[in-house]
Design a protein around this motif. Structure first.
Motif, PDB file in Angstrom:
ATOM      1  N   MET A   1      32.992 103.047 -73.446  1.00  0.00           N
ATOM      2  CA  MET A   1      32.742 103.980 -71.887  1.00  0.00           C
ATOM      3  C   MET A   1      33.662 104.921 -72.174  1.00  0.00           C
ATOM      4  O   MET A   1      33.175 106.094 -71.899  1.00  0.00           O
ATOM      5  CB  MET A   1      33.276 102.792 -70.769  1.00  0.00           C
ATOM      6  CG  MET A   1      33.549 103.523 -69.717  1.00  0.00           C
ATOM      7  SD  MET A   1      35.269 104.406 -69.515  1.00  0.00           S
ATOM      8  CE  MET A   1      36.020 102.937 -68.893  1.00  0.00           C
ATOM      9  N   ALA A  14      32.210 104.743 -64.316  1.00  0.00           N
ATOM     10  CA  ALA A  14      33.387 103.887 -64.813  1.00  0.00           C
ATOM     11  C   ALA A  14      34.308 104.082 -63.454  1.00  0.00           C
ATOM     12  O   ALA A  14      35.672 104.236 -63.802  1.00  0.00           O
ATOM     13  CB  ALA A  14      33.962 104.133 -66.040  1.00  0.00           C
ATOM     14  N   CYS A  16      36.018 101.736 -61.794  1.00  0.00           N
ATOM     15  CA  CYS A  16      37.026 100.841 -62.039  1.00  0.00           C
ATOM     16  C   CYS A  16      38.059 101.259 -63.197  1.00  0.00           C
ATOM     17  O   CYS A  16      39.088 100.523 -63.330  1.00  0.00           O
ATOM     18  CB  CYS A  16      36.687  99.270 -62.003  1.00  0.00           C
ATOM     19  SG  CYS A  16      36.155  98.886 -63.615  1.00  0.00           S
ATOM     20  N   GLY A  17      37.656 101.968 -64.072  1.00  0.00           N
ATOM     21  CA  GLY A  17      38.524 102.425 -65.059  1.00  0.00           C
ATOM     22  C   GLY A  17      38.599 101.376 -66.274  1.00  0.00           C
ATOM     23  O   GLY A  17      39.222 101.538 -67.022  1.00  0.00           O
ATOM     24  N   GLY A  18      37.481 100.709 -66.221  1.00  0.00           N
ATOM     25  CA  GLY A  18      37.392  99.486 -67.432  1.00  0.00           C
ATOM     26  C   GLY A  18      37.875  98.135 -67.043  1.00  0.00           C
ATOM     27  O   GLY A  18      38.234  97.505 -67.829  1.00  0.00           O
ATOM     28  N   LEU A  20      36.607  95.933 -65.239  1.00  0.00           N
ATOM     29  CA  LEU A  20      35.583  94.890 -65.079  1.00  0.00           C
ATOM     30  C   LEU A  20      35.457  94.297 -63.751  1.00  0.00           C
ATOM     31  O   LEU A  20      35.234  93.372 -63.353  1.00  0.00           O
ATOM     32  CB  LEU A  20      35.846  93.502 -66.064  1.00  0.00           C
ATOM     33  CG  LEU A  20      34.568  92.771 -66.336  1.00  0.00           C
ATOM     34  CD1 LEU A  20      33.501  93.519 -66.847  1.00  0.00           C
ATOM     35  CD2 LEU A  20      34.998  91.552 -67.388  1.00  0.00           C
ATOM     36  N   SER A  21      35.285  95.395 -62.761  1.00  0.00           N
ATOM     37  CA  SER A  21      34.880  95.390 -61.589  1.00  0.00           C
ATOM     38  C   SER A  21      33.987  96.323 -60.734  1.00  0.00           C
ATOM     39  O   SER A  21      33.582  96.009 -59.384  1.00  0.00           O
ATOM     40  CB  SER A  21      36.327  95.205 -60.671  1.00  0.00           C
ATOM     41  OG  SER A  21      36.870  96.449 -60.612  1.00  0.00           O
ATOM     42  N   CYS A  22      33.315  97.139 -61.475  1.00  0.00           N
ATOM     43  CA  CYS A  22      32.394  98.051 -60.728  1.00  0.00           C
ATOM     44  C   CYS A  22      30.968  98.072 -61.436  1.00  0.00           C
ATOM     45  O   CYS A  22      29.809  98.419 -60.662  1.00  0.00           O
ATOM     46  CB  CYS A  22      32.964  99.474 -60.930  1.00  0.00           C
ATOM     47  SG  CYS A  22      32.991 100.080 -62.514  1.00  0.00           S
ATOM     48  N   ALA A  23      30.671  97.870 -62.607  1.00  0.00           N
ATOM     49  CA  ALA A  23      29.423  98.018 -63.315  1.00  0.00           C
ATOM     50  C   ALA A  23      28.951  99.325 -63.445  1.00  0.00           C
ATOM     51  O   ALA A  23      27.487  99.741 -63.688  1.00  0.00           O
ATOM     52  CB  ALA A  23      28.531  96.937 -62.906  1.00  0.00           C
ATOM     53  N   CYS A  25      29.458 101.451 -65.504  1.00  0.00           N
ATOM     54  CA  CYS A  25      29.580 101.940 -66.904  1.00  0.00           C
ATOM     55  C   CYS A  25      28.459 101.216 -67.601  1.00  0.00           C
ATOM     56  O   CYS A  25      28.389 101.129 -69.012  1.00  0.00           O
ATOM     57  CB  CYS A  25      30.617 101.351 -67.724  1.00  0.00           C
ATOM     58  SG  CYS A  25      31.198  99.850 -67.594  1.00  0.00           S
ATOM     59  N   LEU A  48      28.559  90.598 -63.332  1.00  0.00           N
ATOM     60  CA  LEU A  48      28.439  92.016 -62.868  1.00  0.00           C
ATOM     61  C   LEU A  48      26.929  92.438 -62.981  1.00  0.00           C
ATOM     62  O   LEU A  48      26.341  93.061 -62.378  1.00  0.00           O
ATOM     63  CB  LEU A  48      29.577  92.817 -63.316  1.00  0.00           C
ATOM     64  CG  LEU A  48      30.750  92.824 -62.728  1.00  0.00           C
ATOM     65  CD1 LEU A  48      31.720  93.617 -63.383  1.00  0.00           C
ATOM     66  CD2 LEU A  48      30.615  93.220 -61.327  1.00  0.00           C
ATOM     67  N   LEU A  61      28.142  96.457 -70.372  1.00  0.00           N
ATOM     68  CA  LEU A  61      28.980  97.391 -69.608  1.00  0.00           C
ATOM     69  C   LEU A  61      29.671  97.779 -70.848  1.00  0.00           C
ATOM     70  O   LEU A  61      30.828  97.209 -71.540  1.00  0.00           O
ATOM     71  CB  LEU A  61      29.973  96.513 -68.757  1.00  0.00           C
ATOM     72  CG  LEU A  61      29.210  95.608 -67.587  1.00  0.00           C
ATOM     73  CD1 LEU A  61      30.051  94.896 -66.760  1.00  0.00           C
ATOM     74  CD2 LEU A  61      28.375  96.599 -66.715  1.00  0.00           C
ATOM     75  N   CYS A  63      32.485  99.543 -70.967  1.00  0.00           N
ATOM     76  CA  CYS A  63      34.094  99.332 -70.909  1.00  0.00           C
ATOM     77  C   CYS A  63      34.189  98.190 -71.595  1.00  0.00           C
ATOM     78  O   CYS A  63      35.568  97.895 -72.061  1.00  0.00           O
ATOM     79  CB  CYS A  63      34.490  99.552 -69.588  1.00  0.00           C
ATOM     80  SG  CYS A  63      34.218  98.058 -68.609  1.00  0.00           S
TER      81      CYS A  63
HETATM   82  S1  FES Z   1      33.949 100.920 -65.926  1.00  0.00           S
HETATM   83 FE1  FES Z   1      33.909  99.307 -64.277  1.00  0.00          FE
HETATM   84  S2  FES Z   1      33.006  97.607 -64.966  1.00  0.00           S
HETATM   85 FE2  FES Z   1      33.065  99.086 -66.534  1.00  0.00          FE
END
Ligand code: FES
Length: 82
Positions: A1, A14, A16-18, A20-23, A25, A48, A61, A63
């Motif tokens: 990412m 991205a 959530c900045g990596g 693992l809460s947004c998807a 990426c 996700l 994902l 990230c």
């Molecule tokens: S940046 Fe949010 S899940 Fe990958």
């Protein structure tokens, strides 16, 4: 990412900045260099991705993919935004 974003591609939000809460990426893995192997999806990554309207067999994902020399040459396509 981070590599995708560092390349100036703004399609990977991205949010959530990596963490693992947004998807946002989401990418498709088009090609992996010979001999290289991606780590399997974690349960959280699976959850996700399952919520995406654009889930494909090669979805990941970005990230969650640690880039190293073995993945030099990996090709990805950025998934459509959900
Ligand atoms: S940046 Fe949010 S899940 Fe990958």
């Amino acid at each position: 990412m981070q590599n995708i974003r560092n390349a100036g591609t703004e399609e990977v939000q991205a949010i959530c900045g990596g963490s693992l809460s947004c998807a946002t990426c989401h990418v498709y893995i088009d090609d992996v260099p010979a001999g290289a192997e991606l780590p399997p999806r974690s349960r959280d990554e699976e959850d996700l991705l399952d919520a995406s309207d654009h889930l494909e067999e090669n979805s990941r994902l970005s990230c969650q993919l640690v880039f190293g020399p073995a993945l030099d040459g990996v090709r990805v396509t950025i998934a459509p935004e959900d």
